[in-house]
Design a protein around this motif. Structure first.
Motif, mmCIF file in Angstrom:
data_model
loop_
_atom_site.group_PDB
_atom_site.id
_atom_site.type_symbol
_atom_site.label_atom_id
_atom_site.label_comp_id
_atom_site.label_asym_id
_atom_site.label_seq_id
_atom_site.Cartn_x
_atom_site.Cartn_y
_atom_site.Cartn_z
ATOM 1 N N PHE A 211 0.997 -1.251 0.053
ATOM 2 C CA PHE A 211 -0.047 0.079 -0.138
ATOM 3 C C PHE A 211 0.799 1.245 -0.059
ATOM 4 C CE2 PHE A 211 -3.233 -3.158 1.612
ATOM 5 C CZ PHE A 211 -4.434 -2.681 0.484
ATOM 6 N N LEU A 212 2.100 1.154 0.533
ATOM 7 C CA LEU A 212 2.995 2.476 0.537
ATOM 8 C C LEU A 212 3.358 2.612 -1.030
ATOM 9 C CD1 LEU A 212 5.119 1.858 3.670
ATOM 10 C CD2 LEU A 212 3.662 3.885 3.266
ATOM 11 N N VAL A 213 3.769 1.428 -1.878
ATOM 12 C CA VAL A 213 4.119 1.931 -3.187
ATOM 13 C C VAL A 213 2.924 2.433 -3.974
ATOM 14 C CG1 VAL A 213 6.201 0.651 -2.651
ATOM 15 C CG2 VAL A 213 4.185 -0.492 -3.788
ATOM 16 N N GLY A 214 1.817 1.900 -3.666
ATOM 17 C CA GLY A 214 0.696 2.466 -4.426
ATOM 18 C C GLY A 214 -0.284 0.980 -4.879
ATOM 19 N N ALA A 215 -1.416 0.952 -4.271
ATOM 20 C CA ALA A 215 -2.109 -0.300 -4.348
ATOM 21 C C ALA A 215 -3.457 0.337 -4.959
ATOM 22 C CB ALA A 215 -2.452 -1.027 -3.177
ATOM 23 N N HIS A 242 -8.459 5.611 -12.739
ATOM 24 C CA HIS A 242 -7.236 4.950 -12.075
ATOM 25 C C HIS A 242 -7.805 5.352 -10.549
ATOM 26 C CE1 HIS A 242 -3.272 4.306 -10.454
ATOM 27 N NE2 HIS A 242 -3.611 5.128 -9.703
ATOM 28 N N LEU A 243 -7.965 4.240 -9.820
ATOM 29 C CA LEU A 243 -8.266 4.243 -8.199
ATOM 30 C C LEU A 243 -6.970 3.683 -7.639
ATOM 31 C CD1 LEU A 243 -11.844 2.755 -8.863
ATOM 32 C CD2 LEU A 243 -11.091 5.324 -8.065
ATOM 33 N N GLU A 244 -6.494 4.501 -6.734
ATOM 34 C CA GLU A 244 -5.347 4.073 -5.857
ATOM 35 C C GLU A 244 -5.561 4.364 -4.334
ATOM 36 O OE1 GLU A 244 -0.748 5.445 -5.371
ATOM 37 O OE2 GLU A 244 -1.517 5.524 -7.230
ATOM 38 N N TYR A 245 -5.116 3.368 -3.481
ATOM 39 C CA TYR A 245 -5.347 3.646 -2.122
ATOM 40 C C TYR A 245 -4.537 4.570 -1.325
ATOM 41 C CZ TYR A 245 -9.161 0.107 -1.769
ATOM 42 O OH TYR A 245 -10.311 -0.426 -1.550
ATOM 43 N N VAL A 246 -4.950 5.806 -0.895
ATOM 44 C CA VAL A 246 -4.094 6.750 -0.271
ATOM 45 C C VAL A 246 -4.299 6.718 1.350
ATOM 46 C CG1 VAL A 246 -3.722 8.098 -2.202
ATOM 47 C CG2 VAL A 246 -5.711 8.399 -0.692
ATOM 48 N N GLY A 247 -4.805 5.910 1.918
ATOM 49 C CA GLY A 247 -5.062 5.556 3.114
ATOM 50 C C GLY A 247 -6.119 4.467 3.494
#
Length: 302
Positions: A211-215, A242-247
């Motif tokens: 998740f830190l590198v972008g999931a 594009h949907l990326e977890y930022v938390g």
């Protein structure tokens, strides 16, 4: 609340196990004491993770502070590995070289039994939260724990599961030592606890790294968001998403859309900003960025 319950249980259990380890001289009990102290320390990091990741976004952090949760959870996972796994394995190996008897094993059994009850309470609370969250998100509890974005919930559930298994390993090592008279079993119990903690720590480290590198979101979440975009009266097509977890539970949305009608550039820009704010009002969207599609781009289907 889940983290607070886990922290309280781990502190009480760690004190009891430390006293029992000193009285019995058991390697397995000492490993369990190190395990519980590591867990108690890690809960502090998880509390910090929850607090810092909940801060609202600002000019310096337009995507919010959600990834703070993964940073502090990663530190907690390293704590499990170093303070729990390494110490337990090293002490077990030392005991293999210089085995010693376990004094008053009944003390160890009483403490381990009480620890199992306390850890069970924390595990039950974590399980209830996992099931409640899985029903809300419409995913299986196993998938939520292994692949979900809530790193704190995953860490508490994993630590509580390992704690219950660790108690059983320690009790087994002491029991086999007691009935065989061979102190090697107690040392093996300590090593087994260390290996267990090492596996848990490596899994948690890998999840936080992801998740830190972008999931990206799951296909199900992507389809739901795409359908919601297409259902909007002002959007005709979606050509990029594009949907990326930022938390934990928070997504960064980037999309290219074809707007209904042929308004002039200024009106379209105003409408895009309005749509972005509307999307960001949803619980799971931290930041949304929309731009216009090119006519010859292929439409996405969801």
């Amino acid at each position: 609340m889940t983290v607070i319950i886990a922290f309280t249980a781990n502190v009480l259990v760690a004190i009891a196990k430390s006293v029992a380890a000193a009285l019995t001289g058991s390697a397995s009990m000492l490993a369990e004491a190190a395990h519980s102290w590591a867990d108690a320390g890690n809960e502090v990091f998880l509390i910090v993770a929850d607090k810092r990741s909940a801060k609202p976004k600002d000019e310096r952090h337009p995507l919010g502070y959600g990834r703070e949760a993964y940073v502090w959870s990663l530190i907690a996972a390293f704590g499990i590995f170093t303070a729990g796994a390494v110490v337990s394995v090293m002490h077990g190996v030392q005991q293999l070289s210089h085995p010693g008897p376990v004094e008053s094993p009944s003390i160890a059994y009483i403490v381990l039994g009480a620890a199992f009850v306390l850890e069970g309470v924390s595990f039950t609370q974590a399980t209830i939260q996992v099931r409640r969250r899985s029903r809300k998100l419409r995913v299986s509890p196993v998938r939520l724990v292994l692949s979900g974005s809530d790193t704190t919930l995953r860490a508490v559930f994993a630590e509580d599961s390992a704690a219950l298994i660790g108690v059983l390993l320690a009790a087994s090592g002491i029991f086999l030592h007691q009935i065989t008279g061979n102190a090697i079993w107690d040392a093996i119990g300590s090593i087994a606890i260390g290996v267990l903690l090492g596996v848990v720590a490596l899994v948690l480290i890998d999840r936080n790294r992801k998740f830190l590198v972008g999931a990206e979101s799951s296909p199900r979440v992507r389809a739901e968001v795409g359908q919601q975009l297409l259902a909007h009266s002002d959007i005709e097509r979606v050509t990029y998403l594009h949907l990326e977890y930022v938390g934990p539970g928070r997504l960064f949305l980037v999309a290219e859309v074809d707007m209904v009608g042929n308004d002039d550039e200024n009106d379209v820009a105003i409408e895009l900003r309005r749509l972005e704010r509307e999307l960001e009002s949803h619980e799971g969207i931290e930041t949304a960025v929309l731009s216009l599609s090119v006519n010859d781009e292929e439409s996405l289907t969801f």
